[in-house]
Design a protein around this motif. Sequence first.
Motif, mmCIF file in Angstrom:
data_model
loop_
_atom_site.group_PDB
_atom_site.id
_atom_site.type_symbol
_atom_site.label_atom_id
_atom_site.label_comp_id
_atom_site.label_asym_id
_atom_site.label_seq_id
_atom_site.Cartn_x
_atom_site.Cartn_y
_atom_site.Cartn_z
ATOM 1 N N ILE A 110 0.832 -1.206 0.000
ATOM 2 C CA ILE A 110 0.000 0.000 0.000
ATOM 3 C C ILE A 110 0.864 1.252 0.000
ATOM 4 C CG2 ILE A 110 -1.541 1.381 1.457
ATOM 5 C CD1 ILE A 110 -3.021 -1.195 2.134
ATOM 6 N N VAL A 111 1.867 1.278 0.863
ATOM 7 C CA VAL A 111 2.751 2.438 0.914
ATOM 8 C C VAL A 111 3.459 2.642 -0.416
ATOM 9 C CG1 VAL A 111 4.867 3.365 1.951
ATOM 10 C CG2 VAL A 111 3.070 2.402 3.411
ATOM 11 N N ASP A 112 3.955 1.561 -1.001
ATOM 12 C CA ASP A 112 4.642 1.648 -2.294
ATOM 13 C C ASP A 112 3.697 2.162 -3.376
ATOM 14 O OD1 ASP A 112 6.987 1.061 -4.033
ATOM 15 O OD2 ASP A 112 5.597 -0.367 -4.933
ATOM 16 N N TYR A 113 2.453 1.681 -3.347
ATOM 17 C CA TYR A 113 1.468 2.131 -4.337
ATOM 18 C C TYR A 113 1.203 3.628 -4.194
ATOM 19 C CZ TYR A 113 -3.000 2.749 -6.722
ATOM 20 O OH TYR A 113 -4.013 3.205 -7.528
ATOM 21 N N LEU A 114 0.947 4.085 -2.975
ATOM 22 C CA LEU A 114 0.623 5.497 -2.765
ATOM 23 C C LEU A 114 1.797 6.410 -3.097
ATOM 24 C CD1 LEU A 114 -1.504 5.407 0.513
ATOM 25 C CD2 LEU A 114 -2.301 5.696 -1.835
ATOM 26 N N ARG A 115 2.996 5.945 -2.823
ATOM 27 C CA ARG A 115 4.177 6.754 -3.155
ATOM 28 C C ARG A 115 4.310 6.953 -4.664
ATOM 29 N NH1 ARG A 115 9.384 4.313 -1.080
ATOM 30 N NH2 ARG A 115 10.212 6.304 -1.851
ATOM 31 N N ARG A 116 3.756 6.043 -5.446
ATOM 32 C CA ARG A 116 3.853 6.128 -6.905
ATOM 33 C C ARG A 116 2.653 6.822 -7.550
ATOM 34 N NH1 ARG A 116 3.205 1.523 -8.857
ATOM 35 N NH2 ARG A 116 3.053 0.190 -7.017
ATOM 36 N N CYS A 117 1.649 7.156 -6.747
ATOM 37 C CA CYS A 117 0.461 7.818 -7.314
ATOM 38 C C CYS A 117 0.817 9.212 -7.808
ATOM 39 C CB CYS A 117 -0.644 7.914 -6.265
ATOM 40 S SG CYS A 117 -1.480 6.363 -5.903
ATOM 41 N N PRO A 118 0.324 9.597 -8.979
ATOM 42 C CA PRO A 118 0.650 10.924 -9.510
ATOM 43 C C PRO A 118 -0.098 12.040 -8.792
ATOM 44 C CG PRO A 118 -0.900 9.816 -10.959
ATOM 45 C CD PRO A 118 -0.521 8.809 -9.904
ATOM 46 N N LYS A 119 0.449 13.241 -8.873
ATOM 47 C CA LYS A 119 -0.187 14.412 -8.274
ATOM 48 C C LYS A 119 -1.269 14.997 -9.190
ATOM 49 C CE LYS A 119 4.063 15.781 -5.888
ATOM 50 N NZ LYS A 119 5.089 16.856 -5.747
ATOM 51 N N TYR A 120 -1.163 14.731 -10.466
ATOM 52 C CA TYR A 120 -2.137 15.249 -11.428
ATOM 53 C C TYR A 120 -2.092 14.375 -12.667
ATOM 54 C CZ TYR A 120 1.964 17.234 -13.753
ATOM 55 O OH TYR A 120 3.173 17.390 -14.385
ATOM 56 N N LYS A 121 -3.071 14.582 -13.538
ATOM 57 C CA LYS A 121 -3.122 13.864 -14.809
ATOM 58 C C LYS A 121 -3.645 14.826 -15.871
ATOM 59 C CE LYS A 121 -2.299 9.593 -16.240
ATOM 60 N NZ LYS A 121 -1.178 8.752 -15.796
ATOM 61 N N ILE A 122 -3.129 14.698 -17.080
ATOM 62 C CA ILE A 122 -3.616 15.487 -18.207
ATOM 63 C C ILE A 122 -4.144 14.531 -19.259
ATOM 64 C CG2 ILE A 122 -2.990 17.093 -20.050
ATOM 65 C CD1 ILE A 122 -0.799 18.160 -18.144
ATOM 66 N N ILE A 123 -5.403 14.696 -19.623
ATOM 67 C CA ILE A 123 -6.033 13.868 -20.648
ATOM 68 C C ILE A 123 -6.566 14.815 -21.721
ATOM 69 C CG2 ILE A 123 -7.768 12.119 -21.149
ATOM 70 C CD1 ILE A 123 -7.801 11.452 -18.175
ATOM 71 N N GLY A 124 -5.864 14.911 -22.831
ATOM 72 C CA GLY A 124 -6.256 15.861 -23.860
ATOM 73 C C GLY A 124 -6.212 17.276 -23.321
ATOM 74 N N PRO A 172 -9.461 28.361 -23.984
ATOM 75 C CA PRO A 172 -10.767 28.318 -23.331
ATOM 76 C C PRO A 172 -11.406 26.935 -23.306
ATOM 77 C CG PRO A 172 -10.945 29.346 -25.499
ATOM 78 C CD PRO A 172 -9.487 29.186 -25.220
ATOM 79 N N GLU A 173 -10.871 25.983 -24.083
ATOM 80 C CA GLU A 173 -11.428 24.632 -24.095
ATOM 81 C C GLU A 173 -10.847 23.737 -22.997
ATOM 82 O OE1 GLU A 173 -11.012 22.962 -27.956
ATOM 83 O OE2 GLU A 173 -12.388 24.373 -28.915
ATOM 84 N N VAL A 174 -9.820 24.216 -22.315
ATOM 85 C CA VAL A 174 -9.219 23.433 -21.239
ATOM 86 C C VAL A 174 -10.154 23.430 -20.028
ATOM 87 C CG1 VAL A 174 -7.318 23.320 -19.578
ATOM 88 C CG2 VAL A 174 -6.855 23.815 -21.995
ATOM 89 N N ARG A 175 -10.297 22.243 -19.419
ATOM 90 C CA ARG A 175 -11.114 22.123 -18.216
ATOM 91 C C ARG A 175 -10.285 21.519 -17.089
ATOM 92 N NH1 ARG A 175 -16.343 18.789 -20.171
ATOM 93 N NH2 ARG A 175 -14.677 17.389 -20.871
ATOM 94 N N VAL A 176 -10.562 21.970 -15.878
ATOM 95 C CA VAL A 176 -9.909 21.427 -14.686
ATOM 96 C C VAL A 176 -10.951 20.676 -13.871
ATOM 97 C CG1 VAL A 176 -8.601 21.927 -12.602
ATOM 98 C CG2 VAL A 176 -8.270 23.343 -14.644
ATOM 99 N N PHE A 177 -10.755 19.376 -13.736
ATOM 100 C CA PHE A 177 -11.615 18.551 -12.886
ATOM 101 C C PHE A 177 -10.932 18.398 -11.532
ATOM 102 C CE2 PHE A 177 -13.055 17.451 -17.097
ATOM 103 C CZ PHE A 177 -14.419 17.198 -16.955
ATOM 104 N N PHE A 178 -11.669 18.670 -10.472
ATOM 105 C CA PHE A 178 -11.080 18.627 -9.140
ATOM 106 C C PHE A 178 -12.091 18.093 -8.127
ATOM 107 C CE2 PHE A 178 -13.335 22.596 -9.397
ATOM 108 C CZ PHE A 178 -13.752 22.913 -8.112
ATOM 109 N N GLY A 179 -11.585 17.772 -6.943
ATOM 110 C CA GLY A 179 -12.430 17.311 -5.850
ATOM 111 C C GLY A 179 -12.192 18.176 -4.629
ATOM 112 N N HIS A 180 -11.945 17.537 -3.484
ATOM 113 C CA HIS A 180 -11.470 18.185 -2.259
ATOM 114 C C HIS A 180 -12.531 18.977 -1.499
ATOM 115 C CE1 HIS A 180 -8.596 19.679 0.590
ATOM 116 N NE2 HIS A 180 -8.711 20.935 0.189
ATOM 117 N N THR A 181 -13.272 19.832 -2.180
ATOM 118 C CA THR A 181 -14.243 20.688 -1.506
ATOM 119 C C THR A 181 -15.655 20.324 -1.929
ATOM 120 O OG1 THR A 181 -12.627 22.502 -1.505
ATOM 121 C CG2 THR A 181 -14.910 23.062 -0.993
#
Length: 244
Positions: A110-124, A172-181
Amino acid sequence: MIYLTSDIHGCFKEFKRMLEYIHFGEDDFLYIIGDAVDRGDEPIAVLKYIMDHPNMELLLGNHELGFLWNVYKNTSDLTDEQVFSFWIGHGGKETYEQYNELPEEEKAEIVDYLRRCPKYKIIGKNILVHAGISTDHIQYDSLEDLMRQQEDFRMFWEQKKFYGQPLDLDDPEVRVFFGHTFSLIIREDRGEPLDSTEIWKDKNRIGLDCGYSFGGKMVIYCLDTDYAYYLTSSGQFYSKLEKN
């Protein structure tokens, strides 16, 4: 299909019901934009389920970061005692207890997996990030260039400073998908009507945290069709087109 969700927060049974509702299959892909753990009854089960599915990817959220600070290495500005108290006070008790019940080998995985998780992703032209970004005083040639210049605090913890003012993007076509709040809090902070716990959106931002663990809704968003699929706190499913 490519799907997005965020802030599952340990609600494992409901998460699996949502996957059944959208008929999620092996040819589909799901990005979880942070905060799979804490708050709910089965945070470790959620995490292990994601890890077991090659067509799912978890992006780091502030709760995964807090998890790592406590069970791996504290890289924050707080003491170990402060970090632990903050984590437990913000829903980490179940995660901590369930993690400690695991064999050492599973803990390490689990620790190894979380350490490798990315901070962000860009899809198109879509940026996926847990809390937010900024374009203030940043010059960039590409979305990757923009995201490389982001501060960690903004990507993991930012709230009103991100969604409370316009986001100036070159395209203007770029979108930011986020969570947190929780989307209801976004509406309150922006002085908007508090008449919905569905996703919050404007021309280039889409907030996917609909506060299921606080009595709101769980949502999965289809990036290919712009349909949002909802599960209410009373157990009802529905979907709607969310394209601007």
